[in-house]
Write an enzyme that holds these catalytic residues in place. Structure first.
Site, mmCIF file in Angstrom:
data_model
loop_
_atom_site.group_PDB
_atom_site.id
_atom_site.type_symbol
_atom_site.label_atom_id
_atom_site.label_comp_id
_atom_site.label_asym_id
_atom_site.label_seq_id
_atom_site.Cartn_x
_atom_site.Cartn_y
_atom_site.Cartn_z
ATOM 1 N N TYR A 149 41.607 45.599 42.149
ATOM 2 C CA TYR A 149 40.892 44.990 43.273
ATOM 3 C C TYR A 149 41.661 45.283 44.574
ATOM 4 O O TYR A 149 42.840 44.941 44.682
ATOM 5 C CB TYR A 149 40.800 43.488 43.007
ATOM 6 C CG TYR A 149 40.512 42.584 44.187
ATOM 7 C CD1 TYR A 149 41.350 41.510 44.468
ATOM 8 C CD2 TYR A 149 39.376 42.763 44.986
ATOM 9 C CE1 TYR A 149 41.085 40.652 45.522
ATOM 10 C CE2 TYR A 149 39.111 41.908 46.044
ATOM 11 C CZ TYR A 149 39.967 40.852 46.320
ATOM 12 O OH TYR A 149 39.707 40.001 47.365
ATOM 13 N N ASP A 209 44.598 37.173 35.909
ATOM 14 C CA ASP A 209 43.544 36.753 36.833
ATOM 15 C C ASP A 209 42.238 36.823 36.052
ATOM 16 O O ASP A 209 41.731 37.912 35.783
ATOM 17 C CB ASP A 209 43.548 37.683 38.049
ATOM 18 C CG ASP A 209 42.489 37.313 39.085
ATOM 19 O OD1 ASP A 209 41.465 36.699 38.703
ATOM 20 O OD2 ASP A 209 42.665 37.653 40.258
ATOM 21 N N ILE A 244 39.177 35.471 36.794
ATOM 22 C CA ILE A 244 38.067 34.931 37.591
ATOM 23 C C ILE A 244 36.690 35.431 37.145
ATOM 24 O O ILE A 244 35.683 34.841 37.511
ATOM 25 C CB ILE A 244 38.234 35.181 39.104
ATOM 26 C CG1 ILE A 244 38.180 36.685 39.426
ATOM 27 C CG2 ILE A 244 39.517 34.562 39.617
ATOM 28 C CD1 ILE A 244 38.200 36.957 40.935
ATOM 29 N N LYS A 296 33.067 33.731 41.362
ATOM 30 C CA LYS A 296 32.293 34.760 40.664
ATOM 31 C C LYS A 296 31.414 34.141 39.586
ATOM 32 O O LYS A 296 30.235 34.428 39.486
ATOM 33 C CB LYS A 296 33.238 35.789 40.027
ATOM 34 C CG LYS A 296 34.260 36.352 40.983
ATOM 35 C CD LYS A 296 33.616 37.098 42.134
ATOM 36 C CE LYS A 296 34.667 37.587 43.123
ATOM 37 N NZ LYS A 296 34.062 38.271 44.271
#
Lengths: 443, 471
Positions: free
Chosen positions: A152, A237, A239, A276
């Site tokens: 990302y 992470d 998410i 998200k």
């Protein structure tokens, strides 16, 4: 988000004038092109189609339905005492009811395969804040975190800008579906060591952005073995955990730890968010979940700089405590995302374009490397530029995600409503086919 | 295994004597019915006086919390809105509100505002923008204990105090400024600016025009920044009227000048509107580079769009804001007078204040010794015997022992008056004791010693903070 040019100025800090916020990268000029000329089926059919935004707009109807039948979650039941108590609540422990609801939601998203203790949930204003906060806690300026590529683009800012911490990439490639290998881990670590950089941890995104794929259990176990051996941290992470198309295919680090009775867990930390999975990026709901008591205590104190509005905590506490709602939401959300994914993959295949086999996320990882003039970033950016201005699609070039193989692009499919999706995909495929024809003529 | 930010454990400022008062309160909180012998919380600078006004606005404007605008749902729009430039309608409303608070003597341009999750975040973000690790900011004492964390912890910046004394009501003087500046130079610290709180926490006074002009001249000469933390701006309830540094710049024709680009204002709705939980803060600056950098940094602490929307509706209601501001001031004034009169009955004086949610109380005459040790002993008595949690001046870095911050807006009037009775009884008992034969005094003090505190409580560097608290 408009780009602003920062002129160096006397009297500002080095951080303020540095470029580490990363906003002058090509990634953001795609945004600009879209902002200036947005596609609309009727009003502007020759505009730029936005497929560079990893938002989840597929399940708003479910959220709105919840709100309509649960008004008191948004207005404190119209009681003065409810409003007052909530408005005064700024305790960095966070609303207990919300932490409990969040822990329970995280369990549900993982199909009950892992347990979460509400007292380990630290609340932050979004995962952006959670990642930065963890970095401040785990590493000193000059230290490094290892991150698998592609990753990302926001990590360049979130992990490095104000913290002074570096990112050392763990190179992954298409030969094995971009999965992290022990060799790649060792190579990255050795590279850091050779440059006298102290590695403090590994940060992975699972499911991965931009790959749109979950990390295999075997890889998680290897990662755990690696970080334990090197005595460093592991940040996961997660998410996009609620966006795995099939619940069974997502394995959280929490599951792996639980199956080992939490051995070595104190070096593991999970980042989660509702941006998200619930499609609520504006509400700024993130969390750091750590198995390390000292990290939890410090993260909590640091969260003073990034608390979630108590008004929002109250609303989400109510929503996430409603397990009938959450079970229904999680299931339907997954189904819709899966359908979207299949539609776009099929469409792209018709245009002769292949994607990485994905099983999660709000995007697919498209392979245009066969169309590159040469296997370089320069060629990739040239094709990207053409796609933006000729094909009129905003998608994200792999180089902005630090992908080591040129030619890959991230295409988002969840950032438009259900009603518009089918027509957008058609428009996109038509444009691509035209482009392919165009390319064929050129080359 | 962890960073120095964790292992340098006092930098967050939470292992302090102040914590004890909080802990004691949490263990034994006063309740007029359930626990009349409990500890009254007077260490919390919250504004609880005007919730009814806010609630009645909410009742009359249900759309603002129902994600509706003119009957249409704006839920999706808000849920997706994460632009760090902030909701335009909210910034416009906030800029107008700030102007209204300052009597419309100065206007604020919404594009010069950066929204942050509370003033805590605003102060830290601004420091990241103007100070490198090791750089120094001068801060007048006494100051809000949270600054030690907010300005220094993650930024690596330093604070050097500008010593203010009771001899001139703790006003900032030119010599105190110069002294602090020299002090920094002597220690090889680079001074990047001055940070003042106006109105002051913990003094409960607003800065005079003279002080503001002195500050503007000083930063102009030294070519440094001035941060004016104005989070208590709407709590000025009596004269002199509140004068913001922005007004001084305007009156000196310095708007858009070189010096005005180094002046930055911090605001928040936590104190003025009594909404600390909603995390609404902002940085205001005419310096485009600061705005640009701070805007990007605000990604790390954005205000929930749900909350931005509610407040944009509320603050756009000018009829409401006008009523609220005047009513809020009236109530604060009344409360402050209640506290001052109550303390007067116990022959305790306060610094003459015109603002804030607290009084700066002079208890020097009650100290057994005019030292910080004496201050801690007195504070201990007040927490355990009088059963009031108040903040000792040492926790605010006050250079003179014997001053305490006592809050008046975070409880009912009845509770406040009850607390004052306790204070009077305590002081009466103390005078009686002073007139007692010596052997009696020794007997009583032996009994007291069995409740002594651990040594660390008496350490002079006291930084407070805990349990979500705060100012």
């Amino acid at each position: 988000m408009a780009i602003e040019i920062v002129q160096p100025s006397v009297g500002l800090s080095k951080i303020a004038v540095s470029q580490t916020h990363g906003e002058n990268s090509p990634y953001f000029s795609g945004w600009k092109a879209y902002d200036e000329n947005p596609y609309h089926e009727i009003d502007n059919p020759s505009g730029v189609i936005q497929m560079g935004l990893a938002e989840n707009q597929v399940s708003f109807d479910l959220l709105e339905e919840y709100l309509e039948t649960n008004l008191e979650s948004a207005n404190w039941g119209q009681k003065v005492s409810g409003f007052r108590e909530n408005a005064l609540f700024q305790d960095y422990h966070g609303l207990q009811s919300f932490r409990k609801a969040m822990a329970s939601f995280m369990e549900q998203v993982r199909g009950g395969k892992a347990k979460f203790n509400p007292d380990r949930v630290v609340l932050t204003a979004g995962a952006t804040a959670a990642n930065e906060l963890l970095t401040f806690i785990l590493a000193d300026p000059g230290d490094a975190l290892m991150v698998p590529t592609p990753y990302y683009p926001g990590f360049d800012r979130d992990l490095r800008w104000r913290t002074g911490v570096q990112i050392v990439p763990i190179h992954c490639d298409s030969s094995n579906g971009f999965q992290i290998t022990p060799e790649a881990l060792e190579a990255a670590y050795d590279h850091a060591t050779s440059m006298n950089i102290k590695v403090k941890g590994v940060l992975i995104t699972n499911p991965s952005n931009p790959l749109g794929a979950t990390v295999q259990r075997k890889v998680l176990e290897e990662l755990l073995e690696f970080v334990t051996r090197k005595n460093i941290h592991l940040v996961s992470d997660e998410i996009y955990s609620g966006s795995a198309f099939c619940a069974d295919e997502f394995v959280s680090i929490a599951e792996v730890l639980e199956s080992r009775n939490y051995k070595d867990a104190e070096r593991c930390h999970i980042v989660y968010s509702l941006s998200k999975d619930l499609g609520l990026p504006g509400f700024r709901i993130g969390t750091v979940y750590s198995y390390n008591d000292q990290v939890v205590t410090t993260a909590r104190r640091m969260s003073s700089f990034t608390l979630i509005s108590s008004q929002t905590q109250f609303l989400l506490a109510s929503m996430l405590s409603d397990t009938d709602f959450t079970q229904k939401y999680i299931k339907i959300n997954r189904e819709r995302l899966k359908k979207r994914y299949e539609m776009i993959i099929n469409g792209l295949q018709k245009a002769g374009i292949e994607c990485l086999k994905g099983n999660a996320g709000l995007f697919c990882w498209m392979n245009l490397s066969p169309y590159l003039e040469e296997p370089t970033i320069k060629s990739e950016l040239a094709i990207w530029n053409t796609i933006m201005h000729e094909v009129r699609l905003n998608i994200s070039p792999g180089s902005s995600c630090h992908c080591s193989e040129p030619g890959w692009f991230r295409v988002c499919f969840a950032n438009m409503s259900e009603a518009r999706y089918a027509s957008l995909v058609s428009a996109m495929i038509i444009n691509i086919i035209k482009f392919s024809i165009f390319l064929a003529i050129i080359f | 295994m962890l960073s120095t930010k964790v292992t340098d454990c006092n930098a967050h400022g939470q292992d302090s004597s102040y914590f004890l008062g909080w802990e004691e309160y949490e263990k034994n909180p006063y309740d007029s019915i359930d626990n009349p012998n409990g500890i009254v919380q007077m260490g919390l600078a919250e504004n609880q006086l005007s919730f009814d006004t806010l609630q009645s606005w909410l009742d009359n404007n249900p759309d603002a919390t129902a994600f509706k605008k003119n009957g249409q749902s704006v839920f999706k729009e808000l849920a997706l809105f994460q632009d760090y430039h902030g909701l335009p309608s909210f910034k416009n409303a906030l800029a107008n509100f700030m102007s209204e608070i300052r009597g419309n003597n100065v206007t604020f341009d919404p594009s010069n505002l950066v929204l942050t999750a509370g003033a805590t975040s605003a102060n830290e973000t601004l420091m990241f923008c103007v100070a490198n690790p090791g750089d120094t900011f001068l801060v007048p004492t006494p100051y809000y204990p949270g600054f030690d964390r907010d300005l220094k912890w993650r930024t690596g910046a330093e604070i050097i105090p500008i010593h203010c004394s009771s001899s001139n009501s703790f006003r900032i003087t030119k010599s105190a400024l110069e002294d602090a500046y020299q002090q920094a130079q002597k220690q090889d610290y680079k001074v990047k600016g001055i940070l003042v709180t106006n109105p002051s926490n913990p003094l409960g006074t607003s800065l005079s025009v003279d002080e503001l002009q002195l500050l503007v001249n000083f930063i102009s000469t030294k070519n440094i920044h001035l941060i004016s933390d104005e989070v208590y701006s709407a709590t000025v309830f009596s004269s002199p009227n509140f004068v913001s540094v922005s007004e001084v710049l305007k009156n000196k024709n310095l708007v858009n000048s070189e010096v005005s680009k180094r002046v930055h204002v911090i605001c928040s709705l936590s104190k003025d509107l009594g909404l600390p939980g909603f995390r609404i803060g902002a940085i205001y600056s005419e310096n485009k580079d600061v705005i640009s950098a701070a805007t990007k940094m605000s990604s790390f602490g954005l205000i929930s769009s749900q909350t931005q929307y509610l407040l944009s509706e509320m603050l756009s209601d000018r009829k409401f804001t006008k009523t609220y501001l005047s009513e809020n001031r009236r109530r604060l004034k009344h409360r402050q007078e209640t506290l001052v009169k109550g303390l007067q009955k116990a022959r305790i004086r306060c610094l003459k204040g015109n603002a804030g949610l607290f009084c700066w109380v002079d208890m020097r005459h009650l100290l057994s010794s005019k030292t910080f040790l004496g201050e801690m002993e007195l504070w201990k008595k007040i927490v355990y015997d009088v059963r009031l949690n108040i903040s000792p001046g040492s926790s605010c870095h006050c250079s003179e022992p014997g001053w305490f911050r006592v809050c008046f807006a975070n409880m009912s009037e009845k509770t406040l008056m009850f607390a004052m009775q306790r204070v009077k009884s305590f002081v009466d008992a103390m005078s009686k004791k002073r007139n007692q034969p010596r052997h009696e005094q020794i007997r009583i003090s032996h009994a007291r010693r069995t409740k002594s505190l651990p040594k660390w409580v008496f350490s002079i560097s006291c930084n407070p903070l805990e349990v979500g608290e705060i100012r």
